[in-house]
Enzyme design. Structure first.
Site, PDB file in Angstrom:
ATOM      1  N   TYR A 160      -4.684   6.152  -6.082  1.00  0.00           N
ATOM      2  CA  TYR A 160      -4.792   5.921  -4.638  1.00  0.00           C
ATOM      3  C   TYR A 160      -4.458   7.179  -3.831  1.00  0.00           C
ATOM      4  O   TYR A 160      -5.257   7.580  -2.960  1.00  0.00           O
ATOM      5  CB  TYR A 160      -3.893   4.748  -4.236  1.00  0.00           C
ATOM      6  CG  TYR A 160      -4.007   4.371  -2.777  1.00  0.00           C
ATOM      7  CD1 TYR A 160      -5.146   3.738  -2.289  1.00  0.00           C
ATOM      8  CD2 TYR A 160      -2.976   4.653  -1.883  1.00  0.00           C
ATOM      9  CE1 TYR A 160      -5.263   3.388  -0.953  1.00  0.00           C
ATOM     10  CE2 TYR A 160      -3.082   4.301  -0.547  1.00  0.00           C
ATOM     11  CZ  TYR A 160      -4.226   3.671  -0.079  1.00  0.00           C
ATOM     12  OH  TYR A 160      -4.330   3.337   1.248  1.00  0.00           O
ATOM     13  N   LYS A 175      -7.187   9.350  -1.353  1.00  0.00           N
ATOM     14  CA  LYS A 175      -6.975   9.576   0.075  1.00  0.00           C
ATOM     15  C   LYS A 175      -6.806  11.069   0.393  1.00  0.00           C
ATOM     16  O   LYS A 175      -7.202  11.514   1.483  1.00  0.00           O
ATOM     17  CB  LYS A 175      -5.767   8.776   0.563  1.00  0.00           C
ATOM     18  CG  LYS A 175      -5.985   7.267   0.535  1.00  0.00           C
ATOM     19  CD  LYS A 175      -7.148   6.830   1.437  1.00  0.00           C
ATOM     20  CE  LYS A 175      -7.248   5.331   1.577  1.00  0.00           C
ATOM     21  NZ  LYS A 175      -8.323   4.903   2.501  1.00  0.00           N
TER      22      LYS A 175
END
Length: 230
Positions: free
Chosen positions: A155, A159
């Site tokens: 994750y 990002k």
């Protein structure tokens, strides 16, 4: 009238952002992968529905054609995202990263590319990429902080990639205000509602950056308090 598309807008931060922008006078397209949930959300909001799966080229292309036929687009909010199962570096494989990159990285690129011709026709185009504090190399490297304690790889990496995409697109298209935002640890389905903020609190920075003028910032990374370190 400002026309705005929000991906992943049938719930959570996307839904609250749609509600607030409608209050501000925007015509909002609720982008939803699930057509029925999207329809219900659009009806509740008084918004328009566009069926869009950010991981599917055909779906995105058809959504762009639909919005173009209705008159065009001024603001794109790339909100759809997934966290997946959080595993540490020792257990991370390519297969761990792939589904998150498909949605969180390739998705915004796919959608932005498809809607770019519409945005370039707008008098005041804006793109908001919903990022995360976990995208900040500076913050994740700071000991004794919540970001430093986060063990997952996929994750944050997705990002961080989205932040770089934001910067490069902003450089390439100086007439479009393109920024990344960190909503904060907000209670949504993405984190199993473990977040410490409400969606009303988290959506604030998304709503604010969706309304920046042509003299506003571009190529930046912001939370509710201001610019964040990369």
């Amino acid at each position: 009238m400002t026309t705005t598309l929000i991906t992943g807008a049938n719930k959570g931060l996307g839904f609250e952002t749609a509600r607030r922008l409608i209050e501000a006078g925007h015509t909002v397209y609720v982008g939803s992968r699930d057509a029925e949930r999207g329809r219900q959300a659009a009806e509740r909001l008084g918004a328009r529905l566009v069926h869009i799966d950010v991981t599917d080229e055909t779906s995105v292309a058809e959504a762009a054609k639909s919005v173009e036929a209705d008159g065009g687009l001024d603001v794109l909010i790339n909100n759809a995202g997934v966290e997946g199962t959080v595993v540490g570096a020792g257990d991370t494989t390519v297969d761990t990263l792939r589904p998150l990159f498909e949605t969180n990285v390739y998705g915004p690129v796919r959608v932005t590319h498809a809607f770019l011709p519409l945005l370039l026709r707008s008098a005041a185009p804006v793109v908001v990429n919903v990022s995360s504090g976990l995208a900040s190399l500076t913050m994740v490297s700071a000991p004794d902080t919540p970001t430093h304690a986060y063990p997952g790889v996929a994750y944050p990496a997705s990002k961080t990639a989205l932040n770089m995409i934001t910067v490069q697109y902003a450089k390439a298209f100086p007439g479009i205000r393109i920024n990344a935002v960190e909503p904060g640890f907000t209670a949504t389905d993405l984190n199993g509602h473990r977040g410490t903020q409400t969606v009303e609190e988290g959506a604030g920075i998304i709503v604010r950056m969706a309304q920046v003028g042509q003299d506003g910032p571009t190529g930046g990374y912001f939370d509710a308090s201001g610019p964040l370190p990369w």
